[in-house]
Design a protein around this motif. Structure first.
Motif, PDB file in Angstrom:
ATOM      1  N   GLU A  86      -4.322  11.224  -9.029  1.00 12.47           N
ATOM      2  CA  GLU A  86      -3.503  12.337  -8.809  1.00 12.47           C
ATOM      3  C   GLU A  86      -3.866  13.460  -7.663  1.00 12.47           C
ATOM      4  OE1 GLU A  86      -1.790  16.029 -11.882  1.00 12.47           O
ATOM      5  OE2 GLU A  86      -2.643  14.088 -12.731  1.00 12.47           O
ATOM      6  N   ARG A  87      -5.214  13.658  -7.818  1.00 10.59           N
ATOM      7  CA  ARG A  87      -5.854  14.447  -6.532  1.00 10.59           C
ATOM      8  C   ARG A  87      -5.530  13.933  -5.264  1.00 10.59           C
ATOM      9  NH1 ARG A  87      -9.733  15.879 -10.575  1.00 10.59           N
ATOM     10  NH2 ARG A  87     -11.006  14.158 -10.099  1.00 10.59           N
ATOM     11  N   TYR A  88      -5.646  12.510  -5.220  1.00 11.81           N
ATOM     12  CA  TYR A  88      -5.268  11.642  -3.825  1.00 11.81           C
ATOM     13  C   TYR A  88      -3.970  11.936  -3.474  1.00 11.81           C
ATOM     14  CZ  TYR A  88      -3.722   7.880  -0.769  1.00 11.81           C
ATOM     15  OH  TYR A  88      -3.456   7.238   0.104  1.00 11.81           O
ATOM     16  N   LEU A  89      -3.018  11.785  -4.676  1.00 13.32           N
ATOM     17  CA  LEU A  89      -1.523  12.113  -4.218  1.00 13.32           C
ATOM     18  C   LEU A  89      -1.331  13.565  -3.762  1.00 13.32           C
ATOM     19  CD1 LEU A  89       0.080   9.717  -6.997  1.00 13.32           C
ATOM     20  CD2 LEU A  89      -0.267   9.447  -4.529  1.00 13.32           C
ATOM     21  N   ASP A  90      -2.120  14.694  -4.540  1.00 17.08           N
ATOM     22  CA  ASP A  90      -1.709  15.907  -4.012  1.00 17.08           C
ATOM     23  C   ASP A  90      -2.217  16.269  -2.824  1.00 17.08           C
ATOM     24  OD1 ASP A  90      -0.710  16.336  -6.636  1.00 17.08           O
ATOM     25  OD2 ASP A  90      -2.579  17.243  -7.511  1.00 17.08           O
ATOM     26  N   ALA A  91      -3.252  15.479  -2.295  1.00 22.27           N
ATOM     27  CA  ALA A  91      -3.651  15.698  -0.871  1.00 22.27           C
ATOM     28  C   ALA A  91      -2.899  15.447   0.263  1.00 22.27           C
ATOM     29  CB  ALA A  91      -5.157  15.015  -0.866  1.00 22.27           C
ATOM     30  N   LEU A  92      -1.712  14.470  -0.214  1.00 20.90           N
ATOM     31  CA  LEU A  92      -1.009  14.110   1.020  1.00 20.90           C
ATOM     32  C   LEU A  92       0.226  15.042   1.083  1.00 20.90           C
ATOM     33  CD1 LEU A  92      -0.353  10.473  -0.339  1.00 20.90           C
ATOM     34  CD2 LEU A  92      -1.845  11.064   1.213  1.00 20.90           C
ATOM     35  N   ALA A  93       0.432  16.195   0.295  1.00 23.21           N
ATOM     36  CA  ALA A  93       1.306  17.193   0.549  1.00 23.21           C
ATOM     37  C   ALA A  93       1.446  17.975   1.780  1.00 23.21           C
ATOM     38  CB  ALA A  93       1.365  18.285  -0.731  1.00 23.21           C
ATOM     39  N   GLY A  94       2.298  18.064   2.675  1.00 25.26           N
ATOM     40  CA  GLY A  94       2.291  18.899   3.687  1.00 25.26           C
ATOM     41  C   GLY A  94       2.301  18.166   4.863  1.00 25.26           C
ATOM     42  N   GLY A  95       2.124  16.795   4.899  1.00 22.28           N
ATOM     43  CA  GLY A  95       2.590  16.214   6.116  1.00 22.28           C
ATOM     44  C   GLY A  95       3.907  16.003   6.280  1.00 22.28           C
ATOM     45  N   GLN A  96       4.143  15.968   7.665  1.00 21.61           N
ATOM     46  CA  GLN A  96       5.593  15.659   7.977  1.00 21.61           C
ATOM     47  C   GLN A  96       5.987  14.100   8.275  1.00 21.61           C
ATOM     48  OE1 GLN A  96       4.285  18.444  10.681  1.00 21.61           O
ATOM     49  NE2 GLN A  96       6.170  19.384  10.840  1.00 21.61           N
ATOM     50  N   LEU A  97       4.838  13.294   8.450  1.00 22.01           N
ATOM     51  CA  LEU A  97       4.804  11.928   8.483  1.00 22.01           C
ATOM     52  C   LEU A  97       3.735  11.330   7.884  1.00 22.01           C
ATOM     53  CD1 LEU A  97       6.178   9.506  10.071  1.00 22.01           C
ATOM     54  CD2 LEU A  97       4.748   9.900  12.078  1.00 22.01           C
ATOM     55  N   TYR A  98       3.904  10.297   7.258  1.00 22.18           N
ATOM     56  CA  TYR A  98       2.637   9.166   7.018  1.00 22.18           C
ATOM     57  C   TYR A  98       2.579   8.117   7.722  1.00 22.18           C
ATOM     58  CZ  TYR A  98       3.046  11.906   2.324  1.00 22.18           C
ATOM     59  OH  TYR A  98       3.120  12.873   1.315  1.00 22.18           O
ATOM     60  N   LEU A  99       1.339   7.911   8.273  1.00 19.77           N
ATOM     61  CA  LEU A  99       0.831   6.779   8.853  1.00 19.77           C
ATOM     62  C   LEU A  99       0.447   5.514   7.985  1.00 19.77           C
ATOM     63  CD1 LEU A  99      -0.561   8.063  12.271  1.00 19.77           C
ATOM     64  CD2 LEU A  99       1.847   7.633  11.621  1.00 19.77           C
ATOM     65  N   HIS A 100       1.264   4.901   7.583  1.00 20.36           N
ATOM     66  CA  HIS A 100       0.798   4.118   6.625  1.00 20.36           C
ATOM     67  C   HIS A 100       0.214   2.895   6.815  1.00 20.36           C
ATOM     68  CE1 HIS A 100       2.098   2.256   2.112  1.00 20.36           C
ATOM     69  NE2 HIS A 100       0.926   1.684   2.593  1.00 20.36           N
ATOM     70  N   VAL A 101      -1.237   2.659   6.806  1.00 17.99           N
ATOM     71  CA  VAL A 101      -1.920   1.491   7.326  1.00 17.99           C
ATOM     72  C   VAL A 101      -2.055   0.274   6.284  1.00 17.99           C
ATOM     73  CG1 VAL A 101      -4.190   1.058   8.101  1.00 17.99           C
ATOM     74  CG2 VAL A 101      -3.422   2.917   8.578  1.00 17.99           C
ATOM     75  N   LEU A 102      -1.800  -0.745   6.885  1.00 18.86           N
ATOM     76  CA  LEU A 102      -1.676  -2.011   5.858  1.00 18.86           C
ATOM     77  C   LEU A 102      -2.831  -3.006   6.558  1.00 18.86           C
ATOM     78  CD1 LEU A 102       2.074  -2.490   5.734  1.00 18.86           C
ATOM     79  CD2 LEU A 102       0.459  -1.715   3.964  1.00 18.86           C
ATOM     80  N   ARG A 103      -3.718  -3.699   5.502  1.00 17.23           N
ATOM     81  CA  ARG A 103      -4.601  -4.623   6.165  1.00 17.23           C
ATOM     82  C   ARG A 103      -3.997  -5.884   6.552  1.00 17.23           C
ATOM     83  NH1 ARG A 103      -7.762  -8.329   3.691  1.00 17.23           N
ATOM     84  NH2 ARG A 103      -7.305  -7.691   1.693  1.00 17.23           N
ATOM     85  N   ALA A 104      -3.770  -6.664   7.562  1.00 16.76           N
ATOM     86  CA  ALA A 104      -3.182  -7.785   8.105  1.00 16.76           C
ATOM     87  C   ALA A 104      -4.260  -8.679   8.451  1.00 16.76           C
ATOM     88  CB  ALA A 104      -2.133  -7.477   8.930  1.00 16.76           C
ATOM     89  N   PHE A 105      -5.628  -8.489   8.180  1.00 11.72           N
ATOM     90  CA  PHE A 105      -6.712  -9.453   8.415  1.00 11.72           C
ATOM     91  C   PHE A 105      -7.489  -9.663   7.353  1.00 11.72           C
ATOM     92  CE2 PHE A 105      -8.028  -4.973   8.409  1.00 11.72           C
ATOM     93  CZ  PHE A 105      -9.332  -5.229   7.877  1.00 11.72           C
ATOM     94  N   ALA A 106      -8.197 -11.035   7.320  1.00  8.24           N
ATOM     95  CA  ALA A 106      -8.972 -11.471   6.100  1.00  8.24           C
ATOM     96  C   ALA A 106     -10.205 -10.413   6.170  1.00  8.24           C
ATOM     97  CB  ALA A 106      -9.095 -12.730   6.492  1.00  8.24           C
ATOM     98  N   SER A 107     -10.596  -9.921   5.125  1.00  9.47           N
ATOM     99  CA  SER A 107     -11.875  -9.137   5.001  1.00  9.47           C
ATOM    100  C   SER A 107     -12.875  -9.743   4.129  1.00  9.47           C
ATOM    101  CB  SER A 107     -11.433  -7.811   4.208  1.00  9.47           C
ATOM    102  OG  SER A 107     -12.489  -7.178   3.976  1.00  9.47           O
ATOM    103  N   ALA A 108     -14.191 -10.116   4.877  1.00  9.98           N
ATOM    104  CA  ALA A 108     -15.325 -10.587   4.109  1.00  9.98           C
ATOM    105  C   ALA A 108     -15.753  -9.819   3.102  1.00  9.98           C
ATOM    106  CB  ALA A 108     -16.358 -11.154   5.017  1.00  9.98           C
ATOM    107  N   GLN A 109     -15.773  -8.384   3.510  1.00  4.75           N
ATOM    108  CA  GLN A 109     -16.227  -7.234   2.603  1.00  4.75           C
ATOM    109  C   GLN A 109     -15.365  -7.202   1.363  1.00  4.75           C
ATOM    110  OE1 GLN A 109     -16.192  -3.604   4.492  1.00  4.75           O
ATOM    111  NE2 GLN A 109     -17.132  -2.273   2.910  1.00  4.75           N
ATOM    112  N   LEU A 110     -14.033  -7.132   1.595  1.00  2.00           N
ATOM    113  CA  LEU A 110     -13.224  -6.978   0.150  1.00  2.00           C
ATOM    114  C   LEU A 110     -13.156  -8.561  -0.472  1.00  2.00           C
ATOM    115  CD1 LEU A 110     -10.449  -4.716   1.449  1.00  2.00           C
ATOM    116  CD2 LEU A 110     -12.274  -4.089   0.179  1.00  2.00           C
ATOM    117  N   GLY A 111     -13.634  -9.718   0.169  1.00  2.00           N
ATOM    118  CA  GLY A 111     -13.766 -10.890  -0.297  1.00  2.00           C
ATOM    119  C   GLY A 111     -12.157 -11.405  -0.777  1.00  2.00           C
ATOM    120  N   GLU A 112     -11.131 -11.052  -0.115  1.00  2.00           N
ATOM    121  CA  GLU A 112      -9.858 -11.627  -0.366  1.00  2.00           C
ATOM    122  C   GLU A 112      -9.187 -11.553   0.941  1.00  2.00           C
ATOM    123  OE1 GLU A 112      -7.839  -7.317  -1.521  1.00  2.00           O
ATOM    124  OE2 GLU A 112      -8.728  -8.432  -3.138  1.00  2.00           O
TER     125      GLU A 112
END
Length: 342
Positions: free
Chosen positions: A74-100
């Motif tokens: 909820e605090r994360y979502l509240d922190a998004l307020a006030g932006g006029q645009l969201y740059l929504h980043v998507l992971r399109a690479f394999a990640s050894a760190q995340l293991g998926e």
């Protein structure tokens, strides 16, 4: 303009901030300079004391840790307020760190659903408060319409509102109302991860959102070079261009922004305005006094200016330097000199 960089854990948000900052960033905040080649050319012609590109600020909002206490989302979502645009980043690479493996379409759907749910909760709370402090009828109708759309999994940015509804809805800072630009972090060229993911895969789930894709680590390497070297090395790495330029152009397209230009011995500058704004609106982007005392605008397109040798007198003699009134609709690349009296 202020943009928030959002996305799930491990997608590369911090790397994108660094690439966009081109060495000017401060942690998770950066100022993106819109590298307009027209500004560079005009600066060479007029040799001003100052050259100013259009710019906007970006701020990363970190995804909550899996072990975070209840309420962190909820605090994360509240922190998004006030932006006029969201740059929504998507992971399109394999990640050894995340293991998926990468699943950008599923990641997009996950955060979209979080936003839908957050907005629905916000509406339910608004109706609860209305039991003590009644809403105007127009407000009730606007919220009911928003609720119906969200329950049908339709983001509010896809709805058309009249002026009265728009003013009311904006006050709630609904997350699905804010425009989004999708930025996919892909595998580098030459990677041995098999078939590379293509941004075309987002065509349907994007739902009208613009999308760009490039490997953020490569973009960061390019950003560390001089401006003169960036284009050449970006091409060598298979990038569509320097990150700041690619993202800025896509952000302007997503928001329907254009740039008009001002020139002179003191400054050459690009001014962002929304497409469809008038000469008087554009004057206000510079200063409210110019807007208030607007008399006329002297306008020549950048292309006409350059085709007449970069000379205003030649443009005037050829009739391509025009006198326009306050209702003139500004076009991208217009070079404008405002006449005003206050």
């Amino acid at each position: 303009m202020e943009a928030r960089i959002i996305g799930l854990k491990g997608c590369g948000k911090t790397t994108l901030v660094s690439a966009l900052a081109e060495g000017r960033g401060e942690g998770h905040i950066a100022t993106v300079h819109v590298g307009d080649p027209r500004v560079r050319v005009l600066s060479e012609i007029f040799q001003p004391k100052k050259t100013t590109f259009a710019e906007f600020k970006v701020q990363e909002v970190a995804w909550p840790e899996a072990s975070a206490r209840k309420g962190e989302m909820e605090r994360y979502l509240d922190a998004l307020a006030g932006g006029q645009l969201y740059l929504h980043v998507l992971r399109a690479f394999a990640s050894a760190q995340l293991g998926e493996p990468a699943h950008p379409e599923a990641d997009l759907d996950e955060l979209d659903r979080e936003f839908l749910l957050s907005d629905l909760i916000r509406i339910e709370r608004a109706f609860e408060r209305a039991k003590k402090a009644p809403l105007p009828d127009a407000g009730k109708k606007a919220l009911a319409r928003c609720q119906e759309a969200l329950e049908a999994e339709t983001p509010l940015r896809e709805l058309d509102f009249d002026d009265a509804q728009l003013s009311f809805v904006r006050g709630y800072q609904f997350l699905t109302f804010t425009p989004q630009l999708l930025v996919a972090n892909t595998e580098s060229e030459g990677s041995d991860q098999g078939d590379r993911w293509e941004v075309a895969a987002l065509a349907k789930p994007a739902r009208g959102r613009h999308a760009v894709a490039f490997p953020f680590p490569d973009a960061l390497e390019v950003a560390r070079l001089s401006v003169e070297e960036q284009e050449e090395f970006a091409a060598a790495l298979g990038l569509p261009g320097p990150a700041a330029e690619v993202v800025a152009q896509a952000a302007f397209a997503q928001l329907g922004l254009i740039s008009f230009l001002t020139t002179g011995s003191d400054e050459v500058r690009a001014w962002p305005v929304r497409a469809g704004e008038t000469a008087r609106d554009a004057a206000g982007a510079i200063h409210s006094d110019i807007q208030r005392g607007f008399i006329r605008a002297e306008v020549v397109s950048y292309d006409d200016f350059m085709s007449h040798g970069g000379n205003m007198k030649a443009c005037r003699d050829a009739g391509v330097l025009r006198i326009e009134g306050k209702d003139y609709l500004v076009a991208d690349g217009d070079i404008i000199n405002f006449r005003f009296n206050v």
